[in-house]
Design a protein around this motif. Structure first.
Motif: not given
Ligand code: MN
Ligand code: AHG
Ligand code: MN
Length: 349
Positions: A92, A114, A117-118, A275, A279
């Motif tokens: 990402e 990724d 994430d978050g 994505r 994801e």
């Molecule tokens: Mn993410």
């Protein structure tokens, strides 16, 4: 496989099912586990060390990067680049494919991730994670085109959740299994074998602030649940939204539910929010392997032919009966509006 089995033993026992296996995948997975442990260690220290807050940069998608987005990306690269199991990586946080530098040994796998994430949870000490997907490559120097494989072709999908405990959840196509990091021995051990998502649930997870922009099928689904006992489902529902897909999906793997980031008018031009490559695809693989459904509303996510590394798609996943309701709404809506609907599963209508 007994509960308490270390991840390294699980991987070797899986490898033994394939006499022709070279062990490269097993070693790659060990590198990924090490990368996740290293990220976990940084996450755990939080504000005690300089890992919180914004970086002075945006990523290739125009999103403000957090320091931890960059740190996690670098840790993932660092732990995977030198071992010779990967042909190239993508993330990402990097616009283009990251090749293994000339002079370094190369392997037959493509790694997409990724790293964090978050990200919006970082500074509030909320749950965050890392998502990864492994595919095969037959090229010495893979290009973006080589990464654009359907999700069904993933060799392995997984995530690491940095919650109260650190957990890795993986599937190599033989069910979905969760391993919890035992900090005393520094090893992930099997704690949840062959996870099965309950078919029914009374819990859903969606960013309600986007409601006015949703398509009719999504509004219909949520309105039915909001109606509670007097509505068509005849029961009271509850809503949960952590804002980190890894955590919201982990809850569904543990006790069922529905998670969606559907299309809405505000993001239609982008194709969605989440994505596909790092994801939606890995998460959909884990969910299907645990008996759930993963769809855009119209198409099975794992059947999509990706058009780019950072392509975005609508995501609706979770318990069979909840997602089937949503699919039925989409099917009718597609018929009424001459839209394409190709998701094949057990539909009621
Ligand atoms: Mn993410
Ligand atoms: P990332 O931090 O990698 O950019 O991903 C965040 C994603 C996903 O994890 C989460 O479900 C969603 O964005 C949250 O979106 P909202 O900010 O709209 O709640
Ligand atoms: Mn991220």
């Amino acid at each position: 496989m007994q509960l308490g089995t270390p991840l390294s033993q699980y991987l070797i026992e899986e490898q033994r099912l394939y006499p022709e296996a070279t062990g490269s995948f097993t070693l790659l997975m060990n590198d990924i586990a090490l990368a996740c442990k290293t990220i976990s260690a940084a996450v755990r220290k939080g504000a005690l060390v300089d890992v919180l807050g914004n970086a002075e940069s945006d990523n290739c998608q125009g999103e403000q990067q957090k320091k931890l987005d960059i740190i996690a990306n670098e840790l993932f690269i660092k732990n995977n680049i030198w071992r010779g199991h990967i042909a190239a990586m993508a993330s990402e946080e990097m616009e283009e494919v990251y090749p293994i530098p000339d002079g370094q040994p190369k392997g037959k796998y493509l790694l997409v991730f990724d790293p964090l994430d978050g990200s919006s949870n970082i500074d509030v000490d909320g749950p965050i994670g890392t998502i990864f997907s492994i595919m095969r490559s037959d090229k010495e120097n893979p290009t973006e085109e080589d990464f654009l494989q359907e999700g069904t072709k993933q060799v392995c999908a997984g995530y690491c959740l940095y919650g109260p405990a650190t957990m890795i959840v993986i599937s190599i196509g033989h069910g979905t299994h969760a391993f919890t990091l035992d900090p005393d021995i520094g090893e992930f051990v099997l704690t949840h074998k062959d996870i099965q998502i309950p078919e029914d649930s009374a819990e859903y997870s969606i960013n309600h602030a986007n409601r006015l922009g949703w398509e009719k099928p999504m509004r219909q689904y949520v309105e039915d649940r909001e109606a509670g006992k007097n509505g068509p489902k005849g029961k009271r529902y509850t809503m949960r939204w952590v804002g980190a897909m890894v955590m919201d999906v982990h809850r569904i793997l543990m006790r069922g539910g529905m998670f969606a980031y559907p299309i809405d008018e505000g993001i239609r031009a982008k194709g969605g929010r989440l994505r596909l490559m790092y994801e939606a695809n890995p998460i959909s693989f884990l969910v299907e392997q645990a008996g759930g459904i993963a769809t855009t509303g119209y198409q099975r996510i794992l059947d999509l032919k990706p058009s780019g590394l950072h392509q975005r798609v609508p995501v609706i996943i979770g318990s069979k009966n909840e997602v089937t309701d949503i699919l039925n709404f989409h099917k009718s809506y597609a018929e009424q509006n001459s839209l394409e609907f190709t998701h094949k599963c057990r539909l009621f209508s």
